[in-house]
Design a protein around this motif. Structure first.
Motif, PDB file in Angstrom:
ATOM      1  N   ASN A 264       0.830  -1.206   0.000  1.00 44.29           N
ATOM      2  CA  ASN A 264       0.000   0.000   0.000  1.00 44.29           C
ATOM      3  C   ASN A 264       0.865   1.256   0.000  1.00 44.29           C
TER       4      ASN A 264
ATOM      5  N   THR B  28      -6.248  -0.544   3.509  1.00 44.35           N
ATOM      6  CA  THR B  28      -5.408  -1.168   4.539  1.00 44.35           C
ATOM      7  C   THR B  28      -6.248  -2.086   5.411  1.00 44.35           C
TER       8      THR B  28
ATOM      9  N   LEU C  57       3.392  -1.538   4.210  1.00 41.35           N
ATOM     10  CA  LEU C  57       2.692  -0.269   4.372  1.00 41.35           C
ATOM     11  C   LEU C  57       3.614   0.935   4.210  1.00 41.35           C
TER      12      LEU C  57
END
Ligand code: MG
Length: 377
Positions: free
Chosen positions: A95, A106, A118
């Motif tokens: 992401n 998420t 992330l």
């Protein structure tokens, strides 16, 4: 090791570098997504041949027409973006979306028990407690991509809980300047970061030190550390990417050239390592590493983030939303550089705090903060 990835936010600075790394490692791309840059997304789709791609509604028809000669499925809408992150057989969801837009995907990836890399720090700033709780309940690993958090994550492999985290900060474009001298700085000047090659939003955040504030909150959530156990140190050379201190006084640091492809690649290959595209460090060429205290007075957003984290509730989401709105206004030349911090501070002072019970509370706080900022222009 990761064999295939879904890459959210593929046309941004981190996204394009993640594709470079994926190509270098021979990793299959299952899906790509972007908000605005449909031309680049089309190019990426033609090169990497994902099964699916996602674009915002505004550009959907353009992209669908452009890719009509391929069998790539073109999707749009928030529900489909979340489905991209959750309904996939890819081994990793990466992401790198920008801002609060990364929060729902998420959570969708975590609830579907997908391993998650992330890079979207705003997700953890605004929704840290919800995201970490969901990750714990679903036994999902969140592998940080942000260079500082990747550094800490690497330093902690095989270690017990540290006493302290030491986040390093470059100090940004305007290190050493006072607030009065920043009144008339231009967007162009602000975007000239001394070390890192990054997107516009994060480069502005780096210049205001908001970026380090966001990273402070990100670190507190990711490594479940109290605010008083996280130090920020200015380190202009950006060679040490962060450190951890243990109870015996030992400090472990992670060093490397300032090249985002190193933490991006580690998030993809973790727990293994592969040769990378980044330049190796030459200590004799570097010579000296410097450290200093952050200037909280001339760059008040770092301190604000620390206070905001301790206040909890919706306040980090308010701060983040106000900052996203203010930075966009600055980049569009509607407000001055110093207005960014004025507006963010004022939003946190004027919006009433409350507890977060659901993800809707976060989006509501985000919207309230943006509306507050727009109402002051
Ligand atoms: Mg960083």
């Amino acid at each position: 090791m990761t064999k295939s990835i879904v890459l959210l936010g593929s046309t941004g600075s981190i996204g394009t570098q993640a594709l470079e790394v994926a190509k270098h490692l021979g990793i299959e791309i299952k899906a790509l997504s972007a908000f605005g840059n449909h031309k680049l997304l089309e190019k990426q789709c033609r090169e990497f041949r994902p099964e699916k791609c996602w674009i915002s509604e505004e550009h959907y028809q353009n992209l669908k027409t452009a890719l009509a000669d391929t069998n790539i499925k073109v999707l749009t809408g928030n529900e489909q973006l979340c489905a991209l992150a959750s309904e996939t057989d890819a081994t990793l969801v990466f992401n790198s979306l920008l801002g609060i837009s990364g929060l729902s995907p998420t959570l969708a990836a975590i609830e579907a028990k997908k391993k998650l890399a992330l890079a979207n720090k705003e997700t953890l700033v605004a929704g840290g407690s919800l995201v970490m709780k969901a990750a714990f309940e679903n036994k999902v690993d969140i592998i940080p991509v942000d260079s500082e958090h990747s550094a800490i994550f690497q330093c902690l492999q095989g270690q017990q809980k540290p006493e302290k985290l030491i986040l390093t900060a470059s100090g940004g474009t305007f290190y050493g300047r006072n607030r009065a001298s920043l009144e008339n700085v231009t967007v162009e000047e602000t975007l000239k970061h001394p070390n890192w090659n990054m997107g516009a939003k994060i480069t502005v955040d780096s210049a205001t030190l908001m970026n380090k504030g966001l990273e402070f909150i990100e670190a507190a959530h990711l490594f479940s550390m109290d605010a008083d156990k996280i130090d920020v140190v200015i380190h202009r050379e950006s060679i040490i990417h962060s450190m951890v201190e243990f109870t015996d006084g030992s400090i472990i640091a992670q060093l490397g050239s300032h090249d985002m492809r190193i933490p991006i690649q580690y998030a993809i290959t973790y727990p293994q390592r592969r040769s990378s595209l980044a330049k190796k460090l030459d200590f004799t060429a570097i010579g000296v590493l410097n450290f200093a205290k952050p200037d909280y007075e001339n760059f008040p957003l770092l301190k604000l983030a620390m206070v905001t984290f301790n206040n909890g509730g919706i306040m980090p989401a308010v701060m983040n939303g106000a900052n996203e709105a203010a930075v966009a206004l600055f980049l569009n030349k509607k407000i001055s550089f110093n207005n960014i911090s004025d507006l963010v501070i004022s939003a946190t002072e004027n919006i009433r705090n409350k507890a977060i019970n659901s993800v809707d509370d976060i989006f509501e706080a985000d919207l309230q903060a943006r509306q507050y900022v727009y109402s002051k222009i």
